[in-house]
Scaffold this active site. Structure first.
Site, mmCIF file in Angstrom:
data_model
loop_
_atom_site.group_PDB
_atom_site.id
_atom_site.type_symbol
_atom_site.label_atom_id
_atom_site.label_comp_id
_atom_site.label_asym_id
_atom_site.label_seq_id
_atom_site.Cartn_x
_atom_site.Cartn_y
_atom_site.Cartn_z
ATOM 1 N N ALA A 73 1.881 12.855 -22.888
ATOM 2 C CA ALA A 73 1.429 11.532 -23.351
ATOM 3 C C ALA A 73 2.335 10.947 -24.439
ATOM 4 C CB ALA A 73 -0.013 11.622 -23.855
ATOM 5 N N ASP A 115 1.875 18.296 -21.289
ATOM 6 C CA ASP A 115 0.990 17.143 -21.359
ATOM 7 C C ASP A 115 1.810 16.133 -22.166
ATOM 8 O OD1 ASP A 115 -0.790 15.192 -22.102
ATOM 9 O OD2 ASP A 115 -2.440 16.565 -22.518
ATOM 10 N N PHE A 172 -5.993 18.861 -25.115
ATOM 11 C CA PHE A 172 -6.697 17.595 -25.317
ATOM 12 C C PHE A 172 -8.067 17.685 -24.638
ATOM 13 C CE2 PHE A 172 -7.539 13.139 -24.003
ATOM 14 C CZ PHE A 172 -7.594 12.583 -25.264
ATOM 15 N N ASP A 173 -9.044 16.894 -25.108
ATOM 16 C CA ASP A 173 -10.436 17.010 -24.603
ATOM 17 C C ASP A 173 -10.549 16.939 -23.078
ATOM 18 O OD1 ASP A 173 -9.950 15.442 -26.870
ATOM 19 O OD2 ASP A 173 -11.777 14.271 -26.682
ATOM 20 N N LYS A 210 -0.049 5.822 -23.527
ATOM 21 C CA LYS A 210 0.534 6.171 -24.828
ATOM 22 C C LYS A 210 2.014 5.769 -24.805
ATOM 23 C CE LYS A 210 -3.547 8.231 -24.937
ATOM 24 N NZ LYS A 210 -3.732 9.457 -24.256
ATOM 25 N N TYR A 226 0.838 -1.202 0.000
ATOM 26 C CA TYR A 226 0.000 0.000 0.000
ATOM 27 C C TYR A 226 0.874 1.254 0.000
ATOM 28 C CZ TYR A 226 -4.067 2.893 1.068
ATOM 29 O OH TYR A 226 -5.066 3.820 1.001
ATOM 30 N N HIS A 239 -20.776 11.213 -29.165
ATOM 31 C CA HIS A 239 -20.130 10.282 -30.084
ATOM 32 C C HIS A 239 -20.015 8.868 -29.537
ATOM 33 C CE1 HIS A 239 -16.993 12.026 -27.587
ATOM 34 N NE2 HIS A 239 -16.226 10.994 -27.848
HETATM 35 C C1 LIG Z 1 -4.926 10.304 -23.778
HETATM 36 C C2 LIG Z 1 -4.539 11.681 -23.488
HETATM 37 C C3 LIG Z 1 -4.888 12.315 -22.280
HETATM 38 C C4 LIG Z 1 -5.775 11.664 -21.239
HETATM 39 O O1 LIG Z 1 -5.235 10.479 -20.769
HETATM 40 P P1 LIG Z 1 -6.109 9.234 -20.297
HETATM 41 O O2 LIG Z 1 -5.063 8.256 -19.896
HETATM 42 O O3 LIG Z 1 -6.937 8.783 -21.457
HETATM 43 O O4 LIG Z 1 -6.947 9.686 -19.154
HETATM 44 C C5 LIG Z 1 -4.439 13.600 -22.072
HETATM 45 N N1 LIG Z 1 -3.719 14.249 -22.992
HETATM 46 C C6 LIG Z 1 -3.367 13.676 -24.158
HETATM 47 C C7 LIG Z 1 -2.555 14.438 -25.151
HETATM 48 C C8 LIG Z 1 -3.772 12.386 -24.459
HETATM 49 O O5 LIG Z 1 -3.455 11.845 -25.634
#
Ligand SMILES: *Cc1c(COP(=O)(O)O)cnc(C)c1O
Length: 460
Positions: free
Chosen positions: A219, A217, A126-127, A260, A74, A451
């Site tokens: 990813a 960000d 990103f969304d 990613k 933990y 979507h």
């Molecule tokens: C996928 C992604 C996120 C969000 O990550 P999740 O693991 O899906 O929550 C944020 N920013 C970018 C650029 C992404 O491609």
């Protein structure tokens, strides 16, 4: 003709998952039953699944062995130490909070840094990032270079921040309203386009002047580093790890979706260089994710991420990854399929309105192409267009983005070049019936994030 270089994937396969190709008649029936929404399909009915590159990659033997060695404690696990060490070594951040995904990391960081009426500038948010900003009553502003909007030019860094506009925005809103600037590498919403080191450096210099922290960000940070190495003269033949370290040296921290470029199926983290900010973030990590050394993940997940970060920055791996994306894109272009140019890191984007000009945008051109691609070849793609853009919350009218795109996202280390040929063949088949493809209309439209669960029927 795009010739295959004598060059192959830098790995051999030691475990496989069977995929099957069902008949066209079966696919027609299944996609009709799915309400012409490929999110409603079962993955076993998909031959080549290019819905997303998120969490769909194949882990290496070394990652699996780390999974087995991962200890489940933990608090204070050895696996967490490994993760911390990897992030420090690769990105140079001393403070790490694991989270269940990238969006969990955004939530933890923004819980501390973002408040109502704040302004968060980025290249293209990103969304989930945008949603986490807006849900707090703050404003998400995109400030990407204007080159990003010319989908045919060869400009190599279409993810760059427009630094002139950035400074104008800072003057317009005032630095006190801007708690951070977020650079997404590569720029997912802009088609997986990279940000140059020069641009990162320049942005950092501007922000330093105003005392505004810069975050990544991250990813797809490794793909971004590969593009810097191959497209930015000063970095030719510089080791990827050195490029990565330099990129992050300009930043105050990062959020990362490990699904990613860390090539795992689940996980994320916040990484920081400030002990104070880390301290403030810990309470939100505990509330939303889990204790600070596991953040909603198991010990084995943490260990797999640590190894995956190293796998992800391997030059030979990155070369084959980008080669595969480019291979698909160039073959499609040769076949007369209009795509966004240059080809990004993780996906190829098809310009549906240009490909199917007879289908008006009101009838969801890109969604119609997604459906036909599944019918013809069993290939699952995703619409990045009018359906995704949703309705204007105030007027209730459909929002029509500049482009209606079909995204073919390629999972990491999962498919071979032969699978890419199957995708090209599916497009050839679509081309033959292209003038007969009909548009779609809703039979069910959910109020938010339509979507994912919407249902359609063919118009006439
Ligand atoms: C996928 C992604 C996120 C969000 O990550 P999740 O693991 O899906 O929550 C944020 N920013 C970018 C650029 C992404 O491609």
């Amino acid at each position: 003709m795009f010739e295959k270089e004598v060059f192959a994937e830098p790995y051999k396969i030691k475990m496989v998952e069977k995929i099957r190709k069902i008949t066209k008649a079966e696919r027609e029936k299944l996609v009709r039953e799915a309400g012409y929404n490929v999110f409603n399909l079962k993955s076993r009915d998909v031959y080549i699944d290019l819905l997303t590159d998120s969490g769909t990659g194949a882990m290496s033997d070394e990652q699996w062995s780390e999974m087995l060695k991962g200890d489940e404690a933990y608090a204070g696990s050895v696996s967490f130490e490994k993760l911390q060490k990897a992030i420090d070594d690769i990105m140079g951040f001393k403070y790490v909070l694991p989270t269940h995904q990238g969006r969990g990391a955004e939530n933890v960081l923004f819980s501390v840094m973002v408040k109502k009426d704040d302004v968060i500038i980025g290249n293209m948010h990103f969304d989930t990032t945008k949603a986490h900003i807006e849900v707090r009553g703050a404003h998400a502003i995109n400030c990407v270079t204007k080159e990003a909007f010319d989908t045919n030019s060869d400009y190599p860094f279409k993810g760059n921040i427009d630094t002139e506009k950035l400074e104008e925005l800072i003057k317009e809103y005032g630095p006190e309203r801007i708690p951070l600037v977020m650079i997404t590498v590569t720029c997912n919403s802009g088609g997986g386009q990279p940000v140059s080191m020069e641009n990162i450096k320049k942005t950092a210099a501007i922000l330093k002047k105003y005392n505004i922290p810069m975050f990544f960000d991250a990813a797809r940070f490794a793909e971004n580093a590969y593009f810097i190495r191959t497209r930015e003269d000063a970095y030719k033949n510089v080791p990827i790890i050195q490029i990565v370290r330099e990129m992050f040296s300009y930043a105050n921290g990062a959020t990362m979706s490990c699904k990613k470029d860390a090539i795992v199926n689940i996980g994320g983290f916040v990484a920081l260089n400030s002990p104070d900010l880390y301290q403030q973030c810990t309470q939100f990590c505990v509330i939303y994710e889990g204790f600070v050394t596991y953040g909603g993940l198991s010990g084995r997940d943490l260990a797999a991420i640590a190894q995956g970060l190293y796998d992800g920055i391997d030059y030979e791996y990155l070369k084959s990854r980008i080669y595969q994306t480019e291979y698909l894109g160039k073959k499609l272009r040769e076949a007369g399929v209009p795509i966004i140019w240059p080809i990004g890191g993780h996906a190829v984007y098809v310009n549906a309105r240009e490909f199917l000009p007879q289908i008006p945008k009101e009838e969801f051109t890109a969604q119609a192409l997604v459906v036909q691609l599944y019918i013809e070849g069993g290939v699952r793609s995703v619409e990045i267009g009018t359906v995704l853009a949703d309705r204007d919350p105030i007027t209730g009218e459909n929002r029509y983005p500049e482009l209606d795109l079909v995204r073919l996202a390629i999972p990491r280390r999962t498919y071979t070049l032969s699978h890419m040929d199957v995708v090209v063949d599916a497009f050839e088949k679509v081309k033959k019936v292209k003038d007969k493809i009909r548009g779609l209309r809703f039979t069910y439209e959910p109020k938010v994030l339509r979507h994912f669960t919407a249902r359609f029927e063919f118009v006439s």
